[in-house]
Design an enzyme around this catalytic site. Structure first.
Site, PDB file in Angstrom:
ATOM      1  N   LYS A  63     -28.391   8.111   7.069  1.00  0.00           N
ATOM      2  CA  LYS A  63     -28.543   6.757   7.583  1.00  0.00           C
ATOM      3  C   LYS A  63     -29.938   6.245   7.280  1.00  0.00           C
ATOM      4  O   LYS A  63     -30.924   6.975   7.434  1.00  0.00           O
ATOM      5  CB  LYS A  63     -28.287   6.721   9.088  1.00  0.00           C
ATOM      6  N   LYS A  65     -32.602   2.644   7.686  1.00  0.00           N
ATOM      7  CA  LYS A  65     -32.846   1.438   8.462  1.00  0.00           C
ATOM      8  C   LYS A  65     -32.859   0.203   7.561  1.00  0.00           C
ATOM      9  O   LYS A  65     -33.349   0.245   6.429  1.00  0.00           O
ATOM     10  CB  LYS A  65     -34.187   1.541   9.198  1.00  0.00           C
ATOM     11  N   ASP A  94     -28.626   0.720   9.573  1.00  0.00           N
ATOM     12  CA  ASP A  94     -28.866   0.421  10.987  1.00  0.00           C
ATOM     13  C   ASP A  94     -29.921  -0.667  11.098  1.00  0.00           C
ATOM     14  O   ASP A  94     -31.060  -0.493  10.678  1.00  0.00           O
ATOM     15  CB  ASP A  94     -29.351   1.698  11.677  1.00  0.00           C
ATOM     16  N   ASN A  96     -30.786  -2.133  14.083  1.00  0.00           N
ATOM     17  CA  ASN A  96     -31.447  -2.076  15.393  1.00  0.00           C
ATOM     18  C   ASN A  96     -31.571  -3.450  16.057  1.00  0.00           C
ATOM     19  O   ASN A  96     -32.626  -3.817  16.580  1.00  0.00           O
ATOM     20  CB  ASN A  96     -32.824  -1.422  15.287  1.00  0.00           C
ATOM     21  N   GLU A 120     -24.815  -0.838  11.545  1.00  0.00           N
ATOM     22  CA  GLU A 120     -25.024  -0.512  12.958  1.00  0.00           C
ATOM     23  C   GLU A 120     -25.921  -1.535  13.646  1.00  0.00           C
ATOM     24  O   GLU A 120     -26.944  -1.941  13.095  1.00  0.00           O
ATOM     25  CB  GLU A 120     -25.664   0.877  13.048  1.00  0.00           C
ATOM     26  N   GLU A 146     -25.327   2.098  20.938  1.00  0.00           N
ATOM     27  CA  GLU A 146     -26.607   2.635  21.392  1.00  0.00           C
ATOM     28  C   GLU A 146     -27.175   1.853  22.566  1.00  0.00           C
ATOM     29  O   GLU A 146     -27.794   2.433  23.463  1.00  0.00           O
ATOM     30  CB  GLU A 146     -27.608   2.624  20.230  1.00  0.00           C
ATOM     31  N   HIS A 196     -23.932   7.804  19.412  1.00  0.00           N
ATOM     32  CA  HIS A 196     -25.374   7.726  19.216  1.00  0.00           C
ATOM     33  C   HIS A 196     -26.004   8.964  19.844  1.00  0.00           C
ATOM     34  O   HIS A 196     -25.625   9.394  20.939  1.00  0.00           O
ATOM     35  CB  HIS A 196     -25.940   6.471  19.877  1.00  0.00           C
TER      36      HIS A 196
END
Length: 262
Positions: A63, A65, A94, A96, A120, A146, A196
């Protein structure tokens, strides 16, 4: 959450069994994906070299970011990783919660060229409608969990069709009991659960092993010294732990080492 997990640990220790045996085992080993492979602070060369190393170690899933100040950089980073690891390795991305819907729609479409396994937390976790619209308009599966802390919000995501991958974390909801409830709900809608995980691999490996619709555990090689019975993936898979309990016992030395006075 802590009380619930302690009660499950007591239940497991009475017959001297690990949690996965108490719950019943659906699989003999659990695949790992590594998320220590793609921090935004890393240079492109560092990112590519690290993901190559993870594949050499046996991981079939990594994974990275996204959510850079300039989304064009996210495109270049994902393209470089995909070129480096080939088409057979699963690459998750991801954000976030950094994107708004317009950014997620535009770059979600562009990034789909590199076949990400999932996107994600693209949006604010409270924006269920935004996730539903995004899911209906891009090809990449949407993963959330998450930042969700109860079964009712997971229910709303699932029932409204706003999620593909449910990432419920037993330490962020009401423990093991609610994790099982949410996982069963996801199964009723034919959705997969990939929890998560920060450092709770000894717990989540056992939960995933016990669920038919849960397949992969996130591995982060941090703070492994806190657990009495840590687990480490080998060739991309976790073996199931044999120690009695729920995998939640912390070493006394770790408590002394990491305790913070308030």
């Amino acid at each position: 959450s802590m009380v619930d997990m302690d009660l499950w640990a007591i239940l497991c220790k009475s017959p001297g069994m690990p949690l996965w045996k108490v719950l019943g085992c659906a699989k003999a080993k659990v695949e790992a994906y590594n998320r220590h492979g793609g921090w935004l602070s890393w240079t492109l060369d560092e990112l590519v070299e690290n993901t190559r190393n993870l594949v050499r170690e046996g991981y079939n899933a990594v994974k990275i970011k996204v959510g850079s100040p300039h989304p064009e950089d996210d495109y270049e980073r994902l393209k470089a990783v995909r070129d480096a690891v080939g088409s057979s390795v699963k690459v998750m991305i991801d954000a976030n919660t950094k994107w708004d819907l317009e950014t997620a729609l535009r770059w979600g479409r562009k990034l789909s060229d590199m076949d990400p396994y999932w996107l994600e937390e693209p949006l604010n976790p409270l924006d269920i409608n935004g996730h539903r619209e995004l899911r209906s308009r891009i090809q990449t599966p949407i993963a959330v969990g998450e930042s969700i802390h109860n079964k009712f919000t997971f229910r709303d995501y699932i029932v409204s069709g706003a999620v593909d991958i449910v990432q419920v974390d037993a330490t962020k909801v009401l423990g093991i009991t609610e994790w099982i409830e949410i996982t069963n709900l996801a199964e009723a809608f034919n959705l997969s659960v990939y929890p998560h995980t920060n450092i709770q691999q000894p717990l989540h490996v056992q939960l995933v092993a016990s669920a038919r619709n849960s397949h992969v555990v996130e591995h982060v090689p941090w703070l492994l010294d806190v657990w009495k019975h840590p687990v480490q993936p080998e060739n991309g898979y976790f073996a199931l732990p044999e120690a009695p309990g729920a995998g939640t016992e912390v070493k006394e030395s770790a408590i002394e080492k990491y305790a913070v006075e308030i």
